[in-house]
Write a protein that holds these residues in place. Sequence first.
Motif, PDB file in Angstrom:
ATOM      1  N   HIS A  55      41.850  47.036  43.446  1.00 38.75           N
ATOM      2  CA  HIS A  55      41.878  46.155  44.786  1.00 38.75           C
ATOM      3  C   HIS A  55      42.088  47.018  45.749  1.00 38.75           C
ATOM      4  N   ARG A  59      38.703  47.918  48.537  1.00 42.78           N
ATOM      5  CA  ARG A  59      38.844  47.479  49.952  1.00 42.78           C
ATOM      6  C   ARG A  59      38.586  48.821  50.637  1.00 42.78           C
ATOM      7  N   LYS A  80      31.576  41.835  44.914  1.00 41.50           N
ATOM      8  CA  LYS A  80      32.789  41.856  45.403  1.00 41.50           C
ATOM      9  C   LYS A  80      32.805  41.320  46.759  1.00 41.50           C
ATOM     10  N   ALA A  82      35.157  40.834  49.994  1.00 39.81           N
ATOM     11  CA  ALA A  82      36.295  41.473  50.395  1.00 39.81           C
ATOM     12  C   ALA A  82      36.495  41.295  52.055  1.00 39.81           C
ATOM     13  N   LEU A 320      42.922  40.583  42.714  1.00 35.59           N
ATOM     14  CA  LEU A 320      41.300  39.952  42.738  1.00 35.59           C
ATOM     15  C   LEU A 320      41.101  38.562  42.233  1.00 35.59           C
ATOM     16  N   ASN A 347      38.824  39.764  46.954  1.00 37.45           N
ATOM     17  CA  ASN A 347      40.018  40.551  46.831  1.00 37.45           C
ATOM     18  C   ASN A 347      41.018  39.822  48.004  1.00 37.45           C
TER      19      ASN A 347
END
Length: 441
Positions: A55, A59, A80, A82, A320, A347
């Motif tokens: 995670h 990021r 992903k 995020a 996640l 995320n």
Amino acid sequence: MEDHYCLYLALALVSLLVVIAKRRRAHGHGLCLPPGPWQLPFIGSMHHIAGKLPHRAMRDLSRRHGPVMLLRIGERHLRKVAVTELLSARRVLSFRAVREEEVAALLRACATCAAATGPGGVVEMRARLSALVADATARVVVGDRCKDRDVFLRELGRAIELVAGFNPADLWPSSRLVGWLSGAVRRAERCRDTVYGILDRIIEEHLVEIDSGRAGENEDLLHVLLKIQKEGSLQIPLDMDVLKAVIFDIFGAGSETSATTLEWALAELIRNPKAMRRATAEVRDAFGTLGTVPEHALGELRYLHLVIRETLRLHTPLPLLLPRQSREEACRVLGYDVPRGATVLVNAWALGRDERVEVDLKGADFELLPFGAGRRMCPGMAFGLANVELALASLLFHFDWEVPGLADPAELDMTEAFGITARRKANLLLRPILRVPVPGL
């Protein structure tokens, strides 16, 4: 002459870039795929996150490539979602029955340690909290404390380790050699057989109670599921293997996440003495005349609720969340196409650490999603919060807490462990100092 060579070189580079662009577009079947870090053969993007907490690594990558990224991990394509683009999160994610007996058992164990001297006065909080939450969950799910609790918890821990990260058998599912070398399948089968053996005995006892009519008012979740199975009222069959898988999932989700949150909450309060004093004063002022913490009055503890909420923001139990899979032929997020079958990761840990927002945690505000959102939002949110609230309030009510040998609380180790849940890497060792007598002692 040199100018000609430079021109030829420039033309060659442009031609190469055009070919690469065409191949990438052809690979995406004409889709406008999200950007992402550069890849290597066979392992894909794995080298960008290897050796890091997923995670946190994701990021950091999103700060370079944007809030929507396409990663390839082994044979898996992960999209992903995020960080700060809340619209993307909205697009993807468009029983309170805690018994006071479990908390009382934990308090008696801590009081025994508090009365001891030397090393005996230190409590290993992870084991204590895991047992507390497991017993509370067992009462709700199967009606009584699991007689094989220790074995069950051990196998639960092993199962969590197996799904902790990027398991080779999952990343390269087409390779039997990789699956055999990793040994994950064999370990998973042994874990399943042990857990299902325990559940078989519990289910048999419940079936006898149902047939004899002895369940009565003491019905638990397993009683309900068995009755549904017998009536056949679901549109899909609920066979015994599915039922056992559901029970195991409830234990995994309910026990691991609640115990992890409790441990982080205590650790954060230890690191922040001012917050610890305020939370402790609140619970003792509210219930000092009663000598115990009543479950029905937990709503009075406003500051304690803020402490729990902040803990969930800083230490989201499932950073996640649970993986999603894109099932639509054409799904667009922030102008990018999401391939059908792509695994989608949100995320939640990064979303919760966006300092620009202040929101609720019930799934309506996508900036803070410790329990997920949408149709797959955690159905046990109220139960999980009750587990945390009653236990934390009781621990603060009866005890003061200190870390042996730690001069500066701010130096407490807060390193996270690698796994599907973001638990503490080091066990939290605390010395309880009894302040309010524990009932029954």
